[in-house]
Design a protein around this motif. Structure first.
Motif, PDB file in Angstrom:
ATOM      1  N   SER A   3       6.377  -9.473  -2.252  1.00  0.00           N
ATOM      2  CA  SER A   3       5.771 -10.326  -3.271  1.00  0.00           C
ATOM      3  C   SER A   3       4.318  -9.923  -3.430  1.00  0.00           C
ATOM      4  CB  SER A   3       5.894 -11.791  -2.865  1.00  0.00           C
ATOM      5  OG  SER A   3       5.195 -11.982  -1.663  1.00  0.00           O
ATOM      6  N   GLY A   4       3.721 -10.456  -4.469  1.00  0.00           N
ATOM      7  CA  GLY A   4       2.357 -10.070  -4.841  1.00  0.00           C
ATOM      8  C   GLY A   4       1.340 -10.142  -3.718  1.00  0.00           C
ATOM      9  N   PRO A   5       1.168 -11.320  -3.105  1.00  0.00           N
ATOM     10  CA  PRO A   5       0.096 -11.440  -2.091  1.00  0.00           C
ATOM     11  C   PRO A   5       0.313 -10.515  -0.894  1.00  0.00           C
ATOM     12  CG  PRO A   5       0.835 -13.594  -2.777  1.00  0.00           C
ATOM     13  CD  PRO A   5       1.767 -12.612  -3.400  1.00  0.00           C
ATOM     14  N   ILE A   6       1.584 -10.354  -0.499  1.00  0.00           N
ATOM     15  CA  ILE A   6       1.837  -9.507   0.672  1.00  0.00           C
ATOM     16  C   ILE A   6       1.506  -8.066   0.344  1.00  0.00           C
ATOM     17  CG2 ILE A   6       3.589  -8.681   2.252  1.00  0.00           C
ATOM     18  CD1 ILE A   6       4.980 -11.314   2.007  1.00  0.00           C
ATOM     19  N   ARG A   7       1.818  -7.674  -0.882  1.00  0.00           N
ATOM     20  CA  ARG A   7       1.518  -6.310  -1.281  1.00  0.00           C
ATOM     21  C   ARG A   7       0.021  -6.057  -1.253  1.00  0.00           C
ATOM     22  NH1 ARG A   7       4.167  -4.553  -6.843  1.00  0.00           N
ATOM     23  NH2 ARG A   7       4.555  -2.364  -6.370  1.00  0.00           N
ATOM     24  N   LEU A   8      -0.722  -7.040  -1.792  1.00  0.00           N
ATOM     25  CA  LEU A   8      -2.174  -6.893  -1.818  1.00  0.00           C
ATOM     26  C   LEU A   8      -2.730  -6.772  -0.405  1.00  0.00           C
ATOM     27  CD1 LEU A   8      -3.734  -9.215  -4.530  1.00  0.00           C
ATOM     28  CD2 LEU A   8      -4.111  -6.781  -4.151  1.00  0.00           C
ATOM     29  N   ALA A   9      -2.214  -7.614   0.476  1.00  0.00           N
ATOM     30  CA  ALA A   9      -2.730  -7.603   1.850  1.00  0.00           C
ATOM     31  C   ALA A   9      -2.433  -6.266   2.519  1.00  0.00           C
ATOM     32  CB  ALA A   9      -2.110  -8.744   2.651  1.00  0.00           C
ATOM     33  N   ALA A  10      -1.213  -5.769   2.291  1.00  0.00           N
ATOM     34  CA  ALA A  10      -0.842  -4.496   2.905  1.00  0.00           C
ATOM     35  C   ALA A  10      -1.717  -3.384   2.360  1.00  0.00           C
ATOM     36  CB  ALA A  10       0.634  -4.203   2.645  1.00  0.00           C
ATOM     37  N   LEU A  11      -1.988  -3.466   1.046  1.00  0.00           N
ATOM     38  CA  LEU A  11      -2.819  -2.442   0.417  1.00  0.00           C
ATOM     39  C   LEU A  11      -4.238  -2.491   0.969  1.00  0.00           C
ATOM     40  CD1 LEU A  11      -2.568  -0.316  -1.744  1.00  0.00           C
ATOM     41  CD2 LEU A  11      -3.335  -1.977  -3.424  1.00  0.00           C
ATOM     42  N   ALA A  12      -4.761  -3.720   1.098  1.00  0.00           N
ATOM     43  CA  ALA A  12      -6.121  -3.861   1.616  1.00  0.00           C
ATOM     44  C   ALA A  12      -6.202  -3.296   3.027  1.00  0.00           C
ATOM     45  CB  ALA A  12      -6.546  -5.326   1.588  1.00  0.00           C
ATOM     46  N   GLU A  13      -5.158  -3.554   3.807  1.00  0.00           N
ATOM     47  CA  GLU A  13      -5.186  -3.058   5.188  1.00  0.00           C
ATOM     48  C   GLU A  13      -5.141  -1.539   5.215  1.00  0.00           C
ATOM     49  OE1 GLU A  13      -2.484  -5.011   8.033  1.00  0.00           O
ATOM     50  OE2 GLU A  13      -2.330  -2.961   8.812  1.00  0.00           O
ATOM     51  N   ALA A  14      -4.332  -0.987   4.320  1.00  0.00           N
ATOM     52  CA  ALA A  14      -4.224   0.474   4.297  1.00  0.00           C
ATOM     53  C   ALA A  14      -5.562   1.090   3.910  1.00  0.00           C
ATOM     54  CB  ALA A  14      -3.126   0.890   3.318  1.00  0.00           C
ATOM     55  N   ILE A  15      -6.208   0.484   2.928  1.00  0.00           N
ATOM     56  CA  ILE A  15      -7.507   1.017   2.505  1.00  0.00           C
ATOM     57  C   ILE A  15      -8.524   0.882   3.635  1.00  0.00           C
ATOM     58  CG2 ILE A  15      -9.446   0.663   0.951  1.00  0.00           C
ATOM     59  CD1 ILE A  15      -7.513  -0.109  -1.196  1.00  0.00           C
ATOM     60  N   GLY A  16      -8.476  -0.276   4.286  1.00  0.00           N
ATOM     61  CA  GLY A  16      -9.394  -0.485   5.401  1.00  0.00           C
ATOM     62  C   GLY A  16      -9.219   0.561   6.481  1.00  0.00           C
ATOM     63  N   ARG A  17      -7.966   0.898   6.736  1.00  0.00           N
ATOM     64  CA  ARG A  17      -7.717   1.890   7.775  1.00  0.00           C
ATOM     65  C   ARG A  17      -8.240   3.257   7.364  1.00  0.00           C
ATOM     66  NH1 ARG A  17      -1.928   1.973   8.610  1.00  0.00           N
ATOM     67  NH2 ARG A  17      -1.966  -0.254   8.247  1.00  0.00           N
ATOM     68  N   ILE A  18      -8.084   3.579   6.087  1.00  0.00           N
ATOM     69  CA  ILE A  18      -8.558   4.890   5.637  1.00  0.00           C
ATOM     70  C   ILE A  18     -10.081   4.921   5.680  1.00  0.00           C
ATOM     71  CG2 ILE A  18      -8.666   6.465   3.690  1.00  0.00           C
ATOM     72  CD1 ILE A  18      -5.974   5.272   2.796  1.00  0.00           C
ATOM     73  N   GLU A  19     -10.686   3.853   5.161  1.00  0.00           N
ATOM     74  CA  GLU A  19     -12.149   3.842   5.102  1.00  0.00           C
ATOM     75  C   GLU A  19     -12.762   3.710   6.479  1.00  0.00           C
ATOM     76  OE1 GLU A  19     -13.451   0.678   2.641  1.00  0.00           O
ATOM     77  OE2 GLU A  19     -13.907   2.019   0.989  1.00  0.00           O
ATOM     78  N   GLY A  20     -12.040   3.054   7.345  1.00  0.00           N
ATOM     79  CA  GLY A  20     -12.610   2.779   8.655  1.00  0.00           C
ATOM     80  C   GLY A  20     -12.675   3.987   9.561  1.00  0.00           C
ATOM     81  N   GLY A  21     -12.231   5.111   9.074  1.00  0.00           N
ATOM     82  CA  GLY A  21     -12.316   6.297   9.903  1.00  0.00           C
ATOM     83  C   GLY A  21     -11.193   6.337  10.928  1.00  0.00           C
ATOM     84  N   TYR A  22     -11.354   7.169  11.914  1.00  0.00           N
ATOM     85  CA  TYR A  22     -10.310   7.317  12.913  1.00  0.00           C
ATOM     86  C   TYR A  22     -10.335   6.117  13.851  1.00  0.00           C
ATOM     87  CZ  TYR A  22     -10.911  11.953  11.091  1.00  0.00           C
ATOM     88  OH  TYR A  22     -11.046  13.015  10.257  1.00  0.00           O
ATOM     89  N   GLY A  23      -9.264   5.865  14.463  1.00  0.00           N
ATOM     90  CA  GLY A  23      -9.221   4.723  15.377  1.00  0.00           C
ATOM     91  C   GLY A  23      -8.600   3.518  14.703  1.00  0.00           C
TER      92      GLY A  23
END
Lengths: 240, 489
Positions: A3-23
């Motif tokens: 559903s919409g909100p879950i998708r957004l949250a998953a996307l935000a987490e994925a972006i955070g992981r990419i931006e957050g560098g390694y680890g």
């Protein structure tokens, strides 16, 4: 399907992981600065631990050291040491104690040259017993900044780089960039303008003032219009 | 009052009990020193420890005597006579005047030795066989039984001037007339009551050494040897329940020559950790040129301290930082090892009249809880009770040497209106002061010179430039020059 909100949250987490560098981004913690005004605007609710941050001011007396002492004291609030790399013997420990640093946790290191300083800072950041490392290394290349960043990630502490002047800033690779400027004080209260120009995982923050006085210590307030000296453009915004 | 004098002083007429002025009058060129009882006791204890090379147990007796247990040792020396000569020769060779006796009991030996020192007994008679104690002691005065002063005086007043007379008195009457101690001392001297003495602990130095058959010049071999020595020393430390605070490593030259290279490594926290100790030592020798060859190595734990197993509790940390301590200590040791002495320091507040002296450096991070702090020179300095209010108002950045500035001040005793520092001009929009600081009045006008070479009186001002930056400047009273001392960064 998601559903919409879950998708957004998953996307935000994925972006955070990419931006957050390694680890693992989830493992990284954040240090509350103690000022609700500031913490609200920082990603994760505070200063990112396990990262290197840059504090610079245009000229002498701009406030970078006070901000560094304040942040280092906050980082060490939960235990651990503060290592201040001071080759020029400029640091005045009684004043640092007045800005919140516990002298029993402060260790002053005096390297002889830049090579020793970079080695010392990297080695200290890698140690888990160290909460904050403060030093002024001049212009850092991308590779050097990256090395310090990796060291901070493995040790979990906070690296605070002091720079004087825009030309001394690191070429890149720091988690956030804080700019401090001198502002007209009010008698016993010393004031500095605070802007966070770059913040990994978050947006730039502006319009804040860091105030230091004996009675209140270091507090962050919002800038009011007309506080900036001279002809610099006014960007003060009242707190939401 | 004179408590002891040398042989030359004695012949010049000085006696114990004289007042100092009387002594100086008798002997004009007198060199007098204060009697330091503690130093004397320490010297006696170390002499006892030194004599452990001659006898298995040694102890200190009073303020000027030593007791050695030489049971079964006579054979090693070829007879008791030779044993006595060896011990007395050693002590006299060390510069002391000494008299000694061997007997079956402490009391008898004490009596014979003191009697010999007082000239009441011949030196040759000072070896008393066990069965003949009473006969040997017979002609000595009662004080030789270690009786207390009043009792001995009482006995002398009654005409009992020899031990044999005392022995002839009925035993049951002695306690009521002279006190309990007399009977005990008699029995101890004659061997009817057992007696022992407290022996000194031998100084235990934990060290390990290795000698090579031929000179070694390969770094890998030397490294392996150091590893073995570290292992031995660490085991010694573990057995003693202590950690090393200082390690001394010495390399010897080839062919039995003495130490050609020595280094010491200091730790901020006692450690038994082999890897940590080896790492610190490696920093010292990894860049050495070993081409002349190394004939042997020696590793000593120069300073140790007992390790508390609950080391986290030492620092009063109930939180997780206790776990961080070993790593942090290892880091500080490594930084100090690589950067050198005096480059990794902690600050202690110090009450001082001058701002640049408001704190001292303490090298040993672990002494943080103590109030009186030793500096690297070993002086005790009183720490400031806490951060005084003024400390907070000091600038965070204090220049090591204040820098000369040009100033324009509108009125005397008020902050300057404008100043120039290193070519940059600052117009002052706010200032506070003056705050007068002088050097200590007891330093005098010539000493107590400040960093700028001044005689000491300074008027400090905190000024804020139009850019919002605050500086700490002062006017040096004597020369009327202005300096920048700090920046409120």
């Amino acid at each position: 399907m998601f559903s919409g909100p879950i998708r957004l949250a998953a996307l935000a987490e994925a972006i955070g992981r990419i931006e957050g560098g390694y680890g693992d981004a989830r493992r990284r913690r954040h240090i509350a600065t103690g000022s609700a005004l500031l913490d609200r605007r920082l990603p994760g609710g505070g200063l990112a631990a396990g990262a290197v941050h840059e504090l610079y001011s245009g000229d002498a007396g701009g406030g970078a050291w006070t901000a560094a002492a304040w942040l280092a004291a906050r980082a060490a609030a939960g235990g651990g040491f503060i290592l201040w790399f001071d080759s020029c013997r400029d640091l005045n420990p009684p004043a640092a104690a007045g800005r919140g640093i516990d002298l029993e946790r402060l260790v002053v290191v005096r390297p002889r040259d830049r090579g020793e300083m970079l080695w010392g800072m990297g080695r200290s950041l890698r140690c888990r017993g160290v909460s904050a490392v403060v030093g002024s290394v001049g212009r850092l290349s991308l590779l050097e900044a990256r090395r310090l960043q990796l060291a901070a990630e493995s040790g979990g502490g906070v690296g605070l780089l002091l720079c004087r002047g825009a030309s001394m800033r690191a070429a890149g690779g720091v988690a956030s960039r804080w700019r401090l400027t001198g502002l007209a004080g009010r008698g016993a209260v010393q004031r500095f303008g605070l802007e966070i120009e770059k913040c990994r995982g978050g947006r730039p923050v502006g319009g804040l003032v860091l105030e230091f006085s004996r009675d209140q210590g270091v507090v962050v307030v919002s800038a009011e219009l007309g506080d900036r000296p001279g002809s610099s453009s006014v960007a003060g915004v009242a707190a939401g | 009052m004179v408590s002891a004098c040398s042989r030359e002083a004695w012949s010049a007429g000085l006696r114990e009990g004289m007042s100092l002025s009387q002594a100086r009058a008798t002997c004009p060129g007198l060199a007098a020193e204060r009697h330091d009882a503690r130093a004397d006791a320490a010297a006696l204890a170390s002499l006892a420890r030194w004599l452990l090379r001659l006898a298995p147990r040694a102890g200190v007796d009073g303020a000027d005597g030593l007791l050695l247990d030489v049971t079964g040792c006579a054979r090693l020396y070829g007879g008791e006579g030779r044993l006595r000569s060896a011990v007395l020769g050693a002590v006299r060779g060390a510069g002391f005047a000494a008299a000694g006796a061997i007997a079956g009991t402490i009391g008898a030996a004490w009596a014979a030795a003191r009697a010999a020192a007082a000239g009441l007994m011949e030196e040759d008679d000072c070896i008393i066989d066990t069965g003949r104690t009473a006969a040997a002691l017979a002609r000595l005065p009662p004080w030789a039984l270690r009786l207390e002063g009043p009792t001995a005086a009482h006995l002398a007043a009654l005409g009992v001037d020899r031990i044999e007379t005392l022995l002839m008195l009925p035993r049951s009457s002695l306690p009521s007339r002279f006190g309990e101690g007399v009977l005990l001392r008699m029995d101890q001297a004659l061997g009817y009551v057992a007696e022992d003495f407290a022996a000194v602990e031998p100084s235990r130095e934990i060290s390990a050494a290795m000698r090579f058959e031929y000179a070694v010049n390969r770094a890998a071999a030397v490294d392996l040897a150091v590893q073995r020595l570290v292992e031995q020393v660490a085991s010694g430390l573990e057995a003693a329940g202590a950690g090393a605070l200082r390690l001394d490593l010495a390399f010897f030259g080839p062919g039995g020559s003495g130490a050609v290279w020595r280094r010491s490594v200091s730790l901020c926290r006692p450690s038994q950790d082999r890897r940590h100790l080896l790492g610190l030592l490696r920093i010292q020798y990894e860049r050495l040129d070993l081409s002349p060859g190394v004939g042997g190595l020696r590793l000593t734990a120069g300073a140790t301290r007992p390790i508390d197993v609950r080391s986290g509790a030492l620092f009063g940390e109930a939180d997780g930082s206790a776990a961080a301590w070993p790593e942090a200590a290892a880091l500080l040791d490594e930084l100090a090892g690589r950067l050198g002495d005096g480059r990794v320091v902690q600050a202690r507040l110090k009450a001082s009249l001058r701002p640049e002296e408001g704190w001292v450096e303490g090298g040993n991070v672990e002494t943080s809880k103590r109030q009186n702090v030793e500096t690297s020179e070993g002086r005790n300095i009183e720490a400031a009770d806490g951060l005084d209010e003024v400390g907070v108002l000091r600038p965070l950045r204090l220049l090591g040497r204040p820098e000369l500035i040009e100033v324009m001040a509108l009125e005397p005793d008020s902050p300057p209106a404008w100043f120039r520092h290193l070519g940059r001009e600052h117009r002052v929009r706010w200032g506070v002061g003056p705050e007068r600081m002088c050097g200590a009045w007891w330093s005098g006008p010539d000493e107590g010179a400040g960093a700028d070479g001044s005689a000491g009186i300074r008027d400090y001002y905190q000024v804020e430039s139009e850019g919002g930056c605050r500086f700490w400047v002062y006017c040096e009273r004597a020369s009327r020059r202005w300096y920048l001392h700090g920046v409120y960064e």
